[in-house]
Design a protein around this motif. Structure first.
Motif, PDB file in Angstrom:
ATOM      1  N   PRO A  37      21.727  28.575  13.712  1.00  0.00           N
ATOM      2  CA  PRO A  37      22.634  28.736  14.645  1.00  0.00           C
ATOM      3  C   PRO A  37      22.499  29.362  15.989  1.00  0.00           C
ATOM      4  CG  PRO A  37      23.463  29.058  12.474  1.00  0.00           C
ATOM      5  CD  PRO A  37      22.083  28.988  12.575  1.00  0.00           C
ATOM      6  N   LEU A  38      21.649  30.538  15.821  1.00  0.00           N
ATOM      7  CA  LEU A  38      21.081  31.229  17.049  1.00  0.00           C
ATOM      8  C   LEU A  38      20.347  30.273  18.017  1.00  0.00           C
ATOM      9  CD1 LEU A  38      20.835  33.962  18.841  1.00  0.00           C
ATOM     10  CD2 LEU A  38      19.043  34.804  17.054  1.00  0.00           C
ATOM     11  N   SER A  39      19.322  29.570  17.561  1.00  0.00           N
ATOM     12  CA  SER A  39      18.521  28.710  18.151  1.00  0.00           C
ATOM     13  C   SER A  39      19.567  27.612  19.113  1.00  0.00           C
ATOM     14  CB  SER A  39      17.814  27.957  17.024  1.00  0.00           C
ATOM     15  OG  SER A  39      16.569  28.779  16.727  1.00  0.00           O
ATOM     16  N   LEU A  40      20.548  27.113  18.359  1.00  0.00           N
ATOM     17  CA  LEU A  40      21.397  26.311  18.974  1.00  0.00           C
ATOM     18  C   LEU A  40      22.265  27.068  20.298  1.00  0.00           C
ATOM     19  CD1 LEU A  40      22.781  24.063  15.964  1.00  0.00           C
ATOM     20  CD2 LEU A  40      20.910  23.618  17.697  1.00  0.00           C
ATOM     21  N   ALA A  41      22.455  28.183  19.818  1.00  0.00           N
ATOM     22  CA  ALA A  41      23.265  28.965  20.961  1.00  0.00           C
ATOM     23  C   ALA A  41      22.367  29.278  22.212  1.00  0.00           C
ATOM     24  CB  ALA A  41      23.893  30.277  20.486  1.00  0.00           C
ATOM     25  N   ARG A  42      20.947  29.502  21.723  1.00  0.00           N
ATOM     26  CA  ARG A  42      20.040  29.807  22.819  1.00  0.00           C
ATOM     27  C   ARG A  42      19.612  28.813  23.802  1.00  0.00           C
ATOM     28  NH1 ARG A  42      16.213  32.447  19.539  1.00  0.00           N
ATOM     29  NH2 ARG A  42      15.233  30.220  19.386  1.00  0.00           N
ATOM     30  N   ASP A  43      19.462  27.548  23.166  1.00  0.00           N
ATOM     31  CA  ASP A  43      18.830  26.394  23.851  1.00  0.00           C
ATOM     32  C   ASP A  43      19.628  25.127  23.808  1.00  0.00           C
ATOM     33  OD1 ASP A  43      16.282  27.773  24.653  1.00  0.00           O
ATOM     34  OD2 ASP A  43      15.772  27.483  22.364  1.00  0.00           O
ATOM     35  N   ALA A  44      19.615  24.418  24.705  1.00  0.00           N
ATOM     36  CA  ALA A  44      20.584  23.035  24.792  1.00  0.00           C
ATOM     37  C   ALA A  44      19.922  21.949  24.405  1.00  0.00           C
ATOM     38  CB  ALA A  44      20.890  22.989  26.369  1.00  0.00           C
ATOM     39  N   TYR A  45      20.221  21.856  22.994  1.00  0.00           N
ATOM     40  CA  TYR A  45      19.590  20.742  22.042  1.00  0.00           C
ATOM     41  C   TYR A  45      20.511  19.366  22.297  1.00  0.00           C
ATOM     42  CZ  TYR A  45      16.069  23.749  20.210  1.00  0.00           C
ATOM     43  OH  TYR A  45      15.196  24.529  19.878  1.00  0.00           O
ATOM     44  N   ASP A  46      19.867  18.303  22.267  1.00  0.00           N
ATOM     45  CA  ASP A  46      20.876  17.239  22.074  1.00  0.00           C
ATOM     46  C   ASP A  46      21.167  16.732  20.824  1.00  0.00           C
ATOM     47  OD1 ASP A  46      20.779  16.549  25.323  1.00  0.00           O
ATOM     48  OD2 ASP A  46      18.625  16.780  24.840  1.00  0.00           O
ATOM     49  N   ALA A  47      20.406  17.052  19.785  1.00  0.00           N
ATOM     50  CA  ALA A  47      20.767  16.774  18.536  1.00  0.00           C
ATOM     51  C   ALA A  47      20.098  17.584  17.501  1.00  0.00           C
ATOM     52  CB  ALA A  47      20.428  15.173  18.185  1.00  0.00           C
ATOM     53  N   LEU A  48      20.655  17.669  16.219  1.00  0.00           N
ATOM     54  CA  LEU A  48      19.977  18.295  15.046  1.00  0.00           C
ATOM     55  C   LEU A  48      19.662  17.366  13.958  1.00  0.00           C
ATOM     56  CD1 LEU A  48      19.312  20.940  13.541  1.00  0.00           C
ATOM     57  CD2 LEU A  48      21.754  21.207  13.099  1.00  0.00           C
ATOM     58  N   VAL A  49      18.193  17.271  13.626  1.00  0.00           N
ATOM     59  CA  VAL A  49      17.830  16.709  12.376  1.00  0.00           C
ATOM     60  C   VAL A  49      17.867  17.836  11.323  1.00  0.00           C
ATOM     61  CG1 VAL A  49      16.318  15.349  11.409  1.00  0.00           C
ATOM     62  CG2 VAL A  49      16.753  14.947  13.896  1.00  0.00           C
ATOM     63  N   LEU A  50      18.553  17.666  10.216  1.00  0.00           N
ATOM     64  CA  LEU A  50      18.599  18.737   9.059  1.00  0.00           C
ATOM     65  C   LEU A  50      18.457  18.432   7.937  1.00  0.00           C
ATOM     66  CD1 LEU A  50      19.587  21.910   8.479  1.00  0.00           C
ATOM     67  CD2 LEU A  50      21.913  21.009   8.776  1.00  0.00           C
ATOM     68  N   ASP A  51      17.351  18.804   7.085  1.00  0.00           N
ATOM     69  CA  ASP A  51      17.236  18.603   5.831  1.00  0.00           C
ATOM     70  C   ASP A  51      18.149  19.143   4.935  1.00  0.00           C
ATOM     71  OD1 ASP A  51      15.983  17.410   3.678  1.00  0.00           O
ATOM     72  OD2 ASP A  51      14.454  19.256   3.328  1.00  0.00           O
ATOM     73  N   ILE A  52      18.642  18.844   3.792  1.00  0.00           N
ATOM     74  CA  ILE A  52      19.928  19.599   2.828  1.00  0.00           C
ATOM     75  C   ILE A  52      18.960  20.314   2.044  1.00  0.00           C
ATOM     76  CG2 ILE A  52      21.028  19.258   0.793  1.00  0.00           C
ATOM     77  CD1 ILE A  52      22.329  16.650   2.171  1.00  0.00           C
ATOM     78  N   GLY A  53      17.755  19.968   1.469  1.00  0.00           N
ATOM     79  CA  GLY A  53      16.973  21.000   0.453  1.00  0.00           C
ATOM     80  C   GLY A  53      16.015  21.830   1.034  1.00  0.00           C
ATOM     81  N   LEU A  54      16.781  22.850   1.574  1.00  0.00           N
ATOM     82  CA  LEU A  54      15.840  23.968   2.280  1.00  0.00           C
ATOM     83  C   LEU A  54      15.911  25.262   1.529  1.00  0.00           C
ATOM     84  CD1 LEU A  54      17.421  23.718   5.841  1.00  0.00           C
ATOM     85  CD2 LEU A  54      15.344  22.848   5.323  1.00  0.00           C
ATOM     86  N   PRO A  55      14.945  26.099   1.766  1.00  0.00           N
ATOM     87  CA  PRO A  55      14.703  27.421   1.099  1.00  0.00           C
ATOM     88  C   PRO A  55      15.770  28.211   1.638  1.00  0.00           C
ATOM     89  CG  PRO A  55      12.893  27.233   2.481  1.00  0.00           C
ATOM     90  CD  PRO A  55      13.590  25.826   2.544  1.00  0.00           C
ATOM     91  N   GLY A  56      16.136  29.391   0.821  1.00  0.00           N
ATOM     92  CA  GLY A  56      17.393  30.142   1.535  1.00  0.00           C
ATOM     93  C   GLY A  56      18.597  29.361   1.359  1.00  0.00           C
ATOM     94  N   ILE A  57      19.366  29.394   2.600  1.00  0.00           N
ATOM     95  CA  ILE A  57      20.471  28.577   2.693  1.00  0.00           C
ATOM     96  C   ILE A  57      20.192  27.154   2.831  1.00  0.00           C
ATOM     97  CG2 ILE A  57      21.973  30.745   3.557  1.00  0.00           C
ATOM     98  CD1 ILE A  57      21.862  29.135   6.288  1.00  0.00           C
ATOM     99  N   ASP A  58      20.920  26.349   2.034  1.00  0.00           N
ATOM    100  CA  ASP A  58      20.513  24.879   1.927  1.00  0.00           C
ATOM    101  C   ASP A  58      21.083  24.183   3.340  1.00  0.00           C
ATOM    102  OD1 ASP A  58      23.254  24.643   1.654  1.00  0.00           O
ATOM    103  OD2 ASP A  58      22.882  23.632  -0.176  1.00  0.00           O
ATOM    104  N   GLY A  59      20.923  22.940   3.471  1.00  0.00           N
ATOM    105  CA  GLY A  59      21.372  22.188   4.948  1.00  0.00           C
ATOM    106  C   GLY A  59      22.762  22.283   5.031  1.00  0.00           C
ATOM    107  N   LEU A  60      23.478  22.272   3.941  1.00  0.00           N
ATOM    108  CA  LEU A  60      25.050  22.058   4.158  1.00  0.00           C
ATOM    109  C   LEU A  60      25.546  23.365   4.397  1.00  0.00           C
ATOM    110  CD1 LEU A  60      25.793  20.088   0.662  1.00  0.00           C
ATOM    111  CD2 LEU A  60      25.920  19.296   3.142  1.00  0.00           C
TER     112      LEU A  60
END
Length: 223
Positions: A37-60
C-alpha cells in the motif's frame, strides 16, 4: 507501463519481470505484501501483479488493504488455487483478473494489456468493447452511435459484464445482481436474460459465451 510485481518466489519473480521488461515496461519487485500500500501511494504504478501465496499477510489481505487505501489501479492475481470459490473470492476482494500457475509469459502480457485497456476506458467514464459502448452515469448502451434499447435488468447485467470483459463471471455473481420481487431469481430467468442480451449486443462485434460449469464470458468476437 510501470508495474509492481509482488511474488516471494525469487526465480519466478525474476522470470516474470524479464518477460514484462521485454515489452519495454518498468517492473519493481516486492517479496512481501506489507509494503505494497505504501509503495502504491508513493509511486504511480499502472498495474499490480500480486501473488496470493505470500509470507506474512497473503495476497488477498494485501489486496484488501490496497483497496481500503483508495487505490483503484488494475490488479492481476497470480494463484496456484484453481477452484471456482478461490477465484470468486479474489474477484470479490477487488482483483480485476487472475492467472493460474503455471502460465505462459505471453498470456500474462496479454492479460495485463487487456486490464489496462479496460481501466483506461473506465477512467474516461465509458465502458467500451469493440463497437459496444456503455455509459455508467446515464446507464445507457450504444452500438457505435446507435442507441441500444435494454431493459433495466439487461442494463445491469451488461454494465457488470463489461466491467469484467474478457474474463469469466460466475453465474452466482450475476444472480446476485438481479433481486426478484419475491424470492431469488432462478437460473432459468438468468438464462433468458442472457439470451436476450446476447442477441442485442452481437451486432457490436462482441460475443457473450456460456462457459459450461463456470459462468459467462464477454469478449470481442473471434477473441
Amino acid at each position: 507501463m510501470h508495474l509492481l510485481l509482488v511474488e516471494d518466489d525469487a526465480p519466478l519473480a525474476a522470470s516474470i519481470a524479464g518477460a514484462l521488461q521485454a515489452q519495454g515496461w518498468r517492473v519493481d519487485i516486492s517479496a512481501r505484501g506489507e509494503p505494497v500500500p505504501l509503495s502504491l501511494a508513493r509511486d504511480a504504478y499502472d498495474a499490480l501483479v500480486l501473488d496470493i501465496g505470500l509470507p506474512g499477510i497473503d495476497g488477498l489481505e494485501t489486496l484488501r488493504r490496497v483497496r481500503a487505501a483508495g487505490q483503484h489501479l488494475p490488479v492481476l492475481m497470480l494463484t496456484a488455487r484453481d477452484s471456482l470459490e478461490d477465484r470468486v473470492l479474489g474477484l470479490e476482494t477487488g482483483a480485476d483478473d487472475y492467472l493460474v500457475k503455471p502460465f505462459a509469459p505471453v498470456e500474462l502480457v496479454a492479460r495485463l494489456r487487456a486490464l489496462t485497456r479496460r481501466h483506461e476506458n473506465r477512467e474516461a467514464g465509458q465502458l467500451r468493447l469493440a463497437r459496444l459502448r456503455y455509459d455508467p452515469q446515464a446507464q445507457r448502451a450504444a452500438i457505435g452511435d446507435e442507441p441500444l434499447h435494454l431493459s433495466q435488468r439487461e442494463s445491469v447485467l451488461l454494465q457488470y459484464l463489461m466491467h469484467q470483459a474478457e474474463r469469466i463471471v460466475a453465474r452466482d455473481q450475476l444472480l446476485a445482481l438481479l433481486p426478484a420481487a419475491s424470492g431469488t431469481p432462478s437460473d432459468n430467468a438468468l438464462e433468458l436474460l442472457i439470451s436476450r442480451l446476447r442477441g442485442k449486443i452481437e451486432p457490436a462485434g462482441v460475443r457473450l459465451r456460456t462457459v459450461r460449469g463456470l459462468g459467462y464470458l464477454l469478449q470481442v468476437d473471434g477473441g
